[in-house]
Design an enzyme around this catalytic site. Sequence first.
Site, PDB file in Angstrom:
ATOM      1  N   HIS A  52    -114.664-113.309 -17.529  1.00 25.88           N
ATOM      2  CA  HIS A  52    -114.111-111.996 -17.209  1.00 25.88           C
ATOM      3  C   HIS A  52    -114.872-110.945 -18.010  1.00 25.88           C
ATOM      4  CE1 HIS A  52    -111.211-108.812 -16.509  1.00 25.88           C
ATOM      5  NE2 HIS A  52    -110.774-109.562 -15.521  1.00 25.88           N
TER       6      HIS A  52
ATOM      7  N   ASP B 141    -107.775-116.055 -11.294  1.00 29.75           N
ATOM      8  CA  ASP B 141    -108.003-116.768 -10.036  1.00 29.75           C
ATOM      9  C   ASP B 141    -108.008-118.278 -10.186  1.00 29.75           C
ATOM     10  OD1 ASP B 141    -108.188-114.539  -8.383  1.00 29.75           O
ATOM     11  OD2 ASP B 141    -110.211-114.144  -9.078  1.00 29.75           O
TER      12      ASP B 141
HETATM   13  N1  CMC Z   1    -119.563-119.571 -15.119  1.00 25.24           N
HETATM   14  C1  CMC Z   1    -120.631-119.792 -15.892  1.00 25.24           C
HETATM   15  N2  CMC Z   1    -121.161-118.853 -16.698  1.00 25.24           N
HETATM   16  C2  CMC Z   1    -120.562-117.663 -16.713  1.00 25.24           C
HETATM   17  C3  CMC Z   1    -119.437-117.382 -15.934  1.00 25.24           C
HETATM   18  C4  CMC Z   1    -118.938-118.401 -15.123  1.00 25.24           C
HETATM   19  N3  CMC Z   1    -117.858-118.199 -14.338  1.00 25.24           N
HETATM   20  N4  CMC Z   1    -119.052-116.115 -16.135  1.00 25.24           N
HETATM   21  C5  CMC Z   1    -119.924-115.603 -17.011  1.00 25.24           C
HETATM   22  N5  CMC Z   1    -120.837-116.528 -17.381  1.00 25.24           N
HETATM   23  C6  CMC Z   1    -121.942-116.366 -18.321  1.00 25.24           C
HETATM   24  C7  CMC Z   1    -123.138-115.751 -17.620  1.00 25.24           C
HETATM   25  O1  CMC Z   1    -123.986-116.725 -17.083  1.00 25.24           O
HETATM   26  C8  CMC Z   1    -123.772-114.961 -18.732  1.00 25.24           C
HETATM   27  O2  CMC Z   1    -124.454-115.862 -19.570  1.00 25.24           O
HETATM   28  P1  CMC Z   1    -125.792-115.409 -20.356  1.00 25.24           P
HETATM   29  O3  CMC Z   1    -125.378-114.284 -21.233  1.00 25.24           O
HETATM   30  O4  CMC Z   1    -126.194-116.639 -21.086  1.00 25.24           O
HETATM   31  O5  CMC Z   1    -126.759-114.998 -19.275  1.00 25.24           O
HETATM   32  C9  CMC Z   1    -122.577-114.440 -19.535  1.00 25.24           C
HETATM   33  O6  CMC Z   1    -121.538-115.414 -19.299  1.00 25.24           O
HETATM   34  C10 CMC Z   1    -122.089-113.087 -19.062  1.00 25.24           C
HETATM   35  O7  CMC Z   1    -121.858-113.142 -17.659  1.00 25.24           O
HETATM   36  P2  CMC Z   1    -121.921-111.927 -16.683  1.00 25.24           P
HETATM   37  O8  CMC Z   1    -122.006-112.411 -15.276  1.00 25.24           O
HETATM   38  O9  CMC Z   1    -122.971-110.964 -17.136  1.00 25.24           O
HETATM   39  O10 CMC Z   1    -120.500-111.270 -16.956  1.00 25.24           O
HETATM   40  P3  CMC Z   1    -119.854-110.087 -16.137  1.00 25.24           P
HETATM   41  O11 CMC Z   1    -118.928-109.420 -17.064  1.00 25.24           O
HETATM   42  O12 CMC Z   1    -120.882-109.279 -15.448  1.00 25.24           O
HETATM   43  O13 CMC Z   1    -119.063-110.878 -14.995  1.00 25.24           O
HETATM   44  C11 CMC Z   1    -117.468-112.073 -13.800  1.00 25.24           C
HETATM   45  C12 CMC Z   1    -117.711-111.155 -14.993  1.00 25.24           C
HETATM   46  C13 CMC Z   1    -115.958-112.245 -13.606  1.00 25.24           C
HETATM   47  C14 CMC Z   1    -118.041-111.442 -12.524  1.00 25.24           C
HETATM   48  C15 CMC Z   1    -118.113-113.442 -14.092  1.00 25.24           C
HETATM   49  O14 CMC Z   1    -117.500-114.021 -15.192  1.00 25.24           O
HETATM   50  C16 CMC Z   1    -118.088-114.364 -12.877  1.00 25.24           C
HETATM   51  O15 CMC Z   1    -118.945-114.250 -12.009  1.00 25.24           O
HETATM   52  N6  CMC Z   1    -117.068-115.290 -12.828  1.00 25.24           N
HETATM   53  C17 CMC Z   1    -116.942-116.172 -11.689  1.00 25.24           C
HETATM   54  C18 CMC Z   1    -116.272-115.452 -10.543  1.00 25.24           C
HETATM   55  C19 CMC Z   1    -114.810-115.206 -10.803  1.00 25.24           C
HETATM   56  O16 CMC Z   1    -114.078-116.084 -11.219  1.00 25.24           O
HETATM   57  N7  CMC Z   1    -114.357-113.972 -10.505  1.00 25.24           N
HETATM   58  C20 CMC Z   1    -112.986-113.549 -10.699  1.00 25.24           C
HETATM   59  C21 CMC Z   1    -112.879-112.533 -11.766  1.00 25.24           C
HETATM   60  S1  CMC Z   1    -111.243-112.222 -12.375  1.00 25.24           S
HETATM   61  C22 CMC Z   1    -110.372-111.529 -11.076  1.00 25.24           C
HETATM   62  C23 CMC Z   1    -110.982-110.383 -10.394  1.00 25.24           C
HETATM   63  O17 CMC Z   1    -111.712-109.572 -10.955  1.00 25.24           O
HETATM   64  O18 CMC Z   1    -110.678-110.268  -9.218  1.00 25.24           O
END
Ligand code: CMC
Length: 378
Positions: A261, A315
């Site tokens: 998140h 989720d």
């Molecule tokens: N699985 C594996 N690695 C992850 C994940 C994940 N679900 N989420 C973040 N990371 C890692 C990512 O690879 C990155 O690593 P590094 O710094 O080594 O490159 C680091 O954590 C930061 O990730 P990010 O994608 O830059 O983080 P963000 O704040 O842009 O994204 C997020 C947040 C929710 C989009 C992301 O965690 C994600 O894609 N999660 C999976 C999809 C998901 O479950 N979405 C629902 C979100 S909660 C409800 C909602 O918003 O509706």
Amino acid sequence: MMVCEYKPGLEGIPAAQSSISYVDGQKGILEYRGIRIEELAAKSTFLETAYLLIWGELPSKEELKAFEEEVRLHRRIKYRIRDMMKCFPESGHPMDALQASAAALGLFYSLRDLHNPAYIRDSVVRLIATIPTMVAAFQLMRKGNDPVKPRDDLDYSANFLYMLNEKEPDALAAKIFDICLILHVEHTMNASTFSARVTASTLTDPYAVVASAVGTLGGPLHGGANEEVIQMLEEIGSVENVRPYVEERLQNKQKLMGFGHRVYKVKDPRAIILQELAEQLFDKFGGDKYYEIAQEMERVVEEKLGHKGIYPNVDFYSGLVYRKMGIPTDLFTPIFAIARVAGWLAHWKEQLAENRIFRPTQVYNGKHEVPYTPLEER
Ligand code: CMC
């Protein structure tokens, strides 16, 4: 003018001042108008929480009764909306059907009396009341059935489950569903709320505001993740496969759905409550083999990614709750929308109160002074 550094995803940049909800991502705290969600989940109802978010205070007994009555009276959808929905392809995603139907409401209620509190209240009531009816109607019509009329003797959540399944729901299931709506109703400046506020800032009608937010919620990085969690658990198939699956995805730099998140660096407080709700359902209606897979996955992901603050988000367990209620996977995100509409409307109202159109800037990184090349020379 202050020049700010470009932040992809606008991370950490405030897009509004808001008193609607608050998140402490380090401590795992979520409050609606200052009240902790744990307390609302235990003591409130979805409609009372919606009222709290939109009008800023918990309603009195009379105010709540009046609001519930108004919502009850507005649950029916116009036959022309129903007929329009009948023409949607049954293979289409219910989120697309919902977006089109919410936007279509604007055709019927085209007045834009944005400074009139009665107009705001009418729009709020109509949207909160009809969105569940539209979701249930599309579900029945895509199976070739006629939609079921809402039942005035059932409360908000029980009526939705009734319209969806054509039978009165179990009381515990209806109560748990209502708590799920409370947990999904609002969550500060997320992508769909931002989208709602940007659209609201142009002073368009609330149906366009909600339609744009529904479109944004549907993506797999936002509300659409709940569907993908179930698909992922199905793909894993057994507890033994969890570790190799997680390792392979991480090796390929793929995300694990339902984890991580932007704000929470601990387990999402909503996931904690949803997990408890799932367990209550399993106790009453029997377990789910995907729950064991999910628990093992939580352990393995914590071991591998806990140091990065990646834990289950809202989720991760919601899909298991809905699955136990027999709800089809592609309705999980529309159900998220049924709840979140009240949060979007709270932001719509707040945006209107001190509106300035959103018009951010950009960092241009293209060329300048490029000569035009005639077509025959390209
Ligand atoms: N699985 C594996 N690695 C992850 C994940 C994940 N679900 N989420 C973040 N990371 C890692 C990512 O690879 C990155 O690593 P590094 O710094 O080594 O490159 C680091 O954590 C930061 O990730 P990010 O994608 O830059 O983080 P963000 O704040 O842009 O994204 C997020 C947040 C929710 C989009 C992301 O965690 C994600 O894609 N999660 C999976 C999809 C998901 O479950 N979405 C629902 C979100 S909660 C409800 C909602 O918003 O509706």
